[in-house]
Design a protein around this motif. Structure first.
Motif, PDB file in Angstrom:
ATOM      1  N   LEU A 143     -18.637  64.020  32.264  1.00 30.71           N
ATOM      2  CA  LEU A 143     -18.108  65.972  32.040  1.00 30.71           C
ATOM      3  C   LEU A 143     -17.202  64.914  31.529  1.00 30.71           C
ATOM      4  CD1 LEU A 143     -17.432  68.321  35.137  1.00 30.71           C
ATOM      5  CD2 LEU A 143     -19.485  68.588  33.411  1.00 30.71           C
ATOM      6  N   ASN A 144     -16.627  65.923  30.477  1.00 28.37           N
ATOM      7  CA  ASN A 144     -15.352  65.534  28.848  1.00 28.37           C
ATOM      8  C   ASN A 144     -14.135  66.125  29.341  1.00 28.37           C
ATOM      9  OD1 ASN A 144     -13.851  65.013  27.010  1.00 28.37           O
ATOM     10  ND2 ASN A 144     -15.311  66.130  25.678  1.00 28.37           N
ATOM     11  N   VAL A 145     -13.404  65.810  30.360  1.00 29.40           N
ATOM     12  CA  VAL A 145     -11.912  66.546  30.253  1.00 29.40           C
ATOM     13  C   VAL A 145     -10.386  66.494  29.750  1.00 29.40           C
ATOM     14  CG1 VAL A 145     -13.180  66.437  33.369  1.00 29.40           C
ATOM     15  CG2 VAL A 145     -11.719  64.856  32.438  1.00 29.40           C
ATOM     16  N   GLY A 146     -10.995  65.574  28.510  1.00 28.43           N
ATOM     17  CA  GLY A 146     -10.057  65.447  27.454  1.00 28.43           C
ATOM     18  C   GLY A 146      -9.992  63.490  27.180  1.00 28.43           C
ATOM     19  N   MET A 147     -10.845  62.683  28.520  1.00 28.54           N
ATOM     20  CA  MET A 147     -10.650  62.271  27.107  1.00 28.54           C
ATOM     21  C   MET A 147     -11.629  61.294  25.969  1.00 28.54           C
ATOM     22  SD  MET A 147      -9.790  59.301  29.099  1.00 28.54           S
ATOM     23  CE  MET A 147     -11.095  57.206  28.324  1.00 28.54           C
ATOM     24  N   ASN A 148     -12.453  62.687  25.110  1.00 24.24           N
ATOM     25  CA  ASN A 148     -13.269  62.619  24.613  1.00 24.24           C
ATOM     26  C   ASN A 148     -13.904  61.957  23.732  1.00 24.24           C
ATOM     27  OD1 ASN A 148     -11.726  66.061  23.950  1.00 24.24           O
ATOM     28  ND2 ASN A 148     -10.139  64.663  23.316  1.00 24.24           N
ATOM     29  N   ARG A 149     -14.545  60.477  24.478  1.00 20.53           N
ATOM     30  CA  ARG A 149     -15.364  59.767  24.481  1.00 20.53           C
ATOM     31  C   ARG A 149     -16.963  60.215  24.519  1.00 20.53           C
ATOM     32  NH1 ARG A 149     -13.302  55.200  28.511  1.00 20.53           N
ATOM     33  NH2 ARG A 149     -13.762  56.019  30.355  1.00 20.53           N
ATOM     34  N   ASP A 180     -10.343  61.362  33.946  1.00 19.44           N
ATOM     35  CA  ASP A 180      -9.070  61.695  32.554  1.00 19.44           C
ATOM     36  C   ASP A 180      -8.400  60.373  32.842  1.00 19.44           C
ATOM     37  OD1 ASP A 180      -8.130  61.340  36.215  1.00 19.44           O
ATOM     38  OD2 ASP A 180      -7.938  63.294  36.276  1.00 19.44           O
ATOM     39  N   GLY A 181      -8.770  59.598  32.209  1.00 22.82           N
ATOM     40  CA  GLY A 181      -8.239  57.962  31.818  1.00 22.82           C
ATOM     41  C   GLY A 181      -7.229  58.314  30.839  1.00 22.82           C
ATOM     42  N   HIS A 182      -6.797  60.003  30.348  1.00 20.86           N
ATOM     43  CA  HIS A 182      -6.142  59.930  28.611  1.00 20.86           C
ATOM     44  C   HIS A 182      -4.821  60.728  29.279  1.00 20.86           C
ATOM     45  CE1 HIS A 182      -8.152  63.689  30.277  1.00 20.86           C
ATOM     46  NE2 HIS A 182      -6.682  64.792  29.224  1.00 20.86           N
ATOM     47  N   ILE A 183      -4.813  60.704  31.185  1.00 25.56           N
ATOM     48  CA  ILE A 183      -3.574  61.480  31.126  1.00 25.56           C
ATOM     49  C   ILE A 183      -2.845  59.996  32.138  1.00 25.56           C
ATOM     50  CG2 ILE A 183      -2.875  62.988  33.144  1.00 25.56           C
ATOM     51  CD1 ILE A 183      -5.103  64.468  32.762  1.00 25.56           C
ATOM     52  N   HIS A 184      -1.801  59.780  31.989  1.00 33.00           N
ATOM     53  CA  HIS A 184      -0.918  58.670  31.958  1.00 33.00           C
ATOM     54  C   HIS A 184       0.382  59.209  32.029  1.00 33.00           C
ATOM     55  CE1 HIS A 184      -1.269  57.823  27.893  1.00 33.00           C
ATOM     56  NE2 HIS A 184      -2.353  57.246  28.922  1.00 33.00           N
ATOM     57  N   ASP A 185       1.157  60.368  31.787  1.00 30.16           N
ATOM     58  CA  ASP A 185       2.731  60.533  32.005  1.00 30.16           C
ATOM     59  C   ASP A 185       3.167  59.747  32.773  1.00 30.16           C
ATOM     60  OD1 ASP A 185       2.734  62.899  30.249  1.00 30.16           O
ATOM     61  OD2 ASP A 185       0.695  63.189  31.566  1.00 30.16           O
ATOM     62  N   ALA A 186       4.929  59.068  32.904  1.00 28.66           N
ATOM     63  CA  ALA A 186       4.917  58.965  33.522  1.00 28.66           C
ATOM     64  C   ALA A 186       5.506  59.376  35.056  1.00 28.66           C
ATOM     65  CB  ALA A 186       6.492  58.153  32.595  1.00 28.66           C
ATOM     66  N   ASP A 187       6.015  60.879  34.371  1.00 24.14           N
ATOM     67  CA  ASP A 187       6.766  61.863  35.014  1.00 24.14           C
ATOM     68  C   ASP A 187       5.374  62.425  36.085  1.00 24.14           C
ATOM     69  OD1 ASP A 187       7.091  64.484  35.831  1.00 24.14           O
ATOM     70  OD2 ASP A 187       8.906  64.562  34.648  1.00 24.14           O
ATOM     71  N   LEU A 188       5.408  62.401  37.071  1.00 24.77           N
ATOM     72  CA  LEU A 188       4.771  62.521  38.243  1.00 24.77           C
ATOM     73  C   LEU A 188       4.217  64.541  37.951  1.00 24.77           C
ATOM     74  CD1 LEU A 188       2.380  61.523  40.395  1.00 24.77           C
ATOM     75  CD2 LEU A 188       4.220  62.273  41.760  1.00 24.77           C
ATOM     76  N   ALA A 189       5.251  65.104  37.941  1.00 26.21           N
ATOM     77  CA  ALA A 189       5.017  66.378  37.623  1.00 26.21           C
ATOM     78  C   ALA A 189       4.465  66.786  36.828  1.00 26.21           C
ATOM     79  CB  ALA A 189       6.308  67.197  37.122  1.00 26.21           C
ATOM     80  N   ILE A 218     -20.939  66.417  44.173  1.00 22.39           N
ATOM     81  CA  ILE A 218     -20.234  65.337  44.795  1.00 22.39           C
ATOM     82  C   ILE A 218     -19.168  65.436  43.285  1.00 22.39           C
ATOM     83  CG2 ILE A 218     -19.744  62.760  45.228  1.00 22.39           C
ATOM     84  CD1 ILE A 218     -22.836  62.749  46.368  1.00 22.39           C
ATOM     85  N   ILE A 219     -18.410  65.642  43.440  1.00 26.27           N
ATOM     86  CA  ILE A 219     -17.093  65.068  42.536  1.00 26.27           C
ATOM     87  C   ILE A 219     -16.653  63.817  42.636  1.00 26.27           C
ATOM     88  CG2 ILE A 219     -15.287  66.101  40.507  1.00 26.27           C
ATOM     89  CD1 ILE A 219     -15.924  68.544  42.652  1.00 26.27           C
ATOM     90  N   ILE A 220     -16.875  62.850  41.458  1.00 23.85           N
ATOM     91  CA  ILE A 220     -15.683  61.765  41.632  1.00 23.85           C
ATOM     92  C   ILE A 220     -15.750  62.074  39.806  1.00 23.85           C
ATOM     93  CG2 ILE A 220     -16.419  59.208  40.734  1.00 23.85           C
ATOM     94  CD1 ILE A 220     -19.125  59.934  41.988  1.00 23.85           C
ATOM     95  N   ALA A 221     -13.893  61.790  40.857  1.00 20.17           N
ATOM     96  CA  ALA A 221     -13.207  61.994  39.464  1.00 20.17           C
ATOM     97  C   ALA A 221     -11.580  61.209  39.625  1.00 20.17           C
ATOM     98  CB  ALA A 221     -12.146  63.779  40.256  1.00 20.17           C
ATOM     99  N   GLY A 222     -10.875  60.905  38.319  1.00 20.91           N
ATOM    100  CA  GLY A 222      -9.876  60.055  37.979  1.00 20.91           C
ATOM    101  C   GLY A 222      -9.867  58.431  38.368  1.00 20.91           C
ATOM    102  N   GLY A 223      -9.370  58.406  37.713  1.00 17.79           N
ATOM    103  CA  GLY A 223      -8.695  56.236  37.898  1.00 17.79           C
ATOM    104  C   GLY A 223      -7.212  56.337  38.588  1.00 17.79           C
ATOM    105  N   SER A 224      -6.482  55.060  38.045  1.00 21.04           N
ATOM    106  CA  SER A 224      -5.678  55.053  39.338  1.00 21.04           C
ATOM    107  C   SER A 224      -4.373  55.569  38.826  1.00 21.04           C
ATOM    108  CB  SER A 224      -4.883  53.599  38.477  1.00 21.04           C
ATOM    109  OG  SER A 224      -5.847  52.654  38.942  1.00 21.04           O
TER     110      SER A 224
END
Length: 371
Positions: A143-149, A180-189, A218-224
């Motif tokens: 699924l493309n959830v924002g990485m757009n690749r 969702d590797g495009h999401i890496h804001d320093a602000d956790l909120a 099954i849903i596999i989601a996210g990275g670090s």
């Protein structure tokens, strides 16, 4: 030695530079931290793209982690060699890569391999090739959830593709993959808000699939970066990867995560071009160079250095006037991005109790191991 200089190597004279060094005791602690952060170890599916070594994979297997994610056939084969029970190739195999993926399934029967798909042509190809080899392949809808690749946008088209794929005799759709590797804001909120927004369509798609009479995907989601967010979702398998070694980049942007830096690149001063400059043997063939110059490596024992220029085998820095550095001095460098840095080295030297103890081969840095 104190905690502040945990990285010091007492027999440093035996280590040629630039050299990649790993601290296994800290690696083990990172695995323990990972397990403590989540409610159920069966929800962990670590990505092995960071470490690329059988030794690190075995440490995770010994800790009770049985599911893994990877990006290349070599990484998948490394996990097969380690007898990992469940391996997702988080990639859509096309052409010769599909033939190699099928071969993995035959040569390593103790490992259940799965892969991604995001279109009907690839799904048909995977199914046909599997049938020719008397196999049925587990597949996750990418699924493309924002990485757009890669990936298909969650919605009606994705639902129809899920249904169509389940009608193919050589594959079995068992889940959804949402990176969702495009999401890496320093602000956790802020990071949490963006993560939740991108995940909402995934939940809706899962519900739509269940309403059509299929087993719950099954849903596999996210990275670090989004691991602390997804771990709170009881229905999600989480796929952090960098936690195993950690790095400067995530230490700054994911400060809420308590992982220890466990991999460094050691460098030496090889020349003094003028009264203020040093030349080190840390070129961009030894440090990932996709970031701007001052965000490639951070020297733990020389944080004041100002980066001037870098070429293939050299790094020039300014140490200021009246500096005390001399040719041969050793610098302990923390990569900003450890994953592609690891891929530059065929082996890592292990450091235990402040001394060289052996080496780990980064065998999956190669495009091919055997298959």
């Amino acid at each position: 030695m104190t905690q502040g200089n945990w990285y010091i190597i007492k027999d440093i004279e035996k280590l040629d530079t630039p050299g990649l060094v790993i601290y296994p005791q800290r690696v083990r602690e990172n695995i323990n931290i990972l397990k403590r952060m989540i409610d159920d170890v069966s929800r962990l599916r670590p990505h092995v793209k960071t470490h690329k070594s059988k030794e690190a994979a075995l440490l995770m297997l010994d800790a009770g982690i049985t599911k893994f994610k990877c990006a290349t056939i070599a990484e998948a084969e490394m996990l097969g060699m380690a007898n990992a029970p469940d391996v997702l190739l988080a990639y859509q195999p096309v052409g010769p890569k599909l033939e190699r993926f099928i071969e993995l399934n035959k040569i390593y029967p103790a490992t259940k391999f799965s892969c991604l798909v995001d279109n009907s042509i690839s799904a048909q190809s995977i199914s046909d090739t599997a049938l020719k080899n008397h196999l049925k392949i587990n597949v996750y809808l990418d699924l493309n959830v924002g990485m757009n690749r890669t990936g298909i946008t969650p919605g009606l088209e994705a639902l129809q593709l899920y249904i169509d794929c389940n009608a193919l005799p050589g594959i079995k759709l068992i889940g959804l993959h949402a990176y969702d590797g495009h999401i890496h804001d320093a602000d956790l909120a802020v990071r949490t808000k963006r993560c939740n927004e991108s995940f909402e369509p995934v939940k809706k798609l899962q519900q739509s699939i269940k309403e059509k009479g299929y087993p719950e995907p099954i849903i596999i989601a996210g990275g670090s970066p989004t691991f602390p967010i997804h771990l709170k979702r009881k229905v999600v398998e989480c796929s952090p990867g960098t936690f195993i070694y950690w790095d400067r980049g995530y230490s700054l942007t994911c400060a809420e995560q308590p992982f220890l830096t466990a991999a460094l690149v050691v460098s030496r001063v090889i020349s003094l071009p003028d009264e203020t400059k040093l030349c080190l043997d840390a070129g961009h063939k030894s440090i990932s160079a996709e970031n701007e110059l001052n965000k490639r490596i951070y020297f733990l024992n020389a944080p004041e250095l100002v980066f001037i220029g870098q070429s293939e085998e050299h790094l020039v820095v300014d140490a200021g006037k009246d500096h005390h550095y001399k040719v041969g001095d050793v610098f302990y460098g923390l990569p900003y991005h450890v994953c592609p840095t690891i891929a530059l080295y065929e082996r890592a030297i292990t450091i235990e109790d402040y001394k060289i103890s052996g080496e780990w081969r980064n065998i999956a840095r190669d495009r091919k191991i055997n298959i």
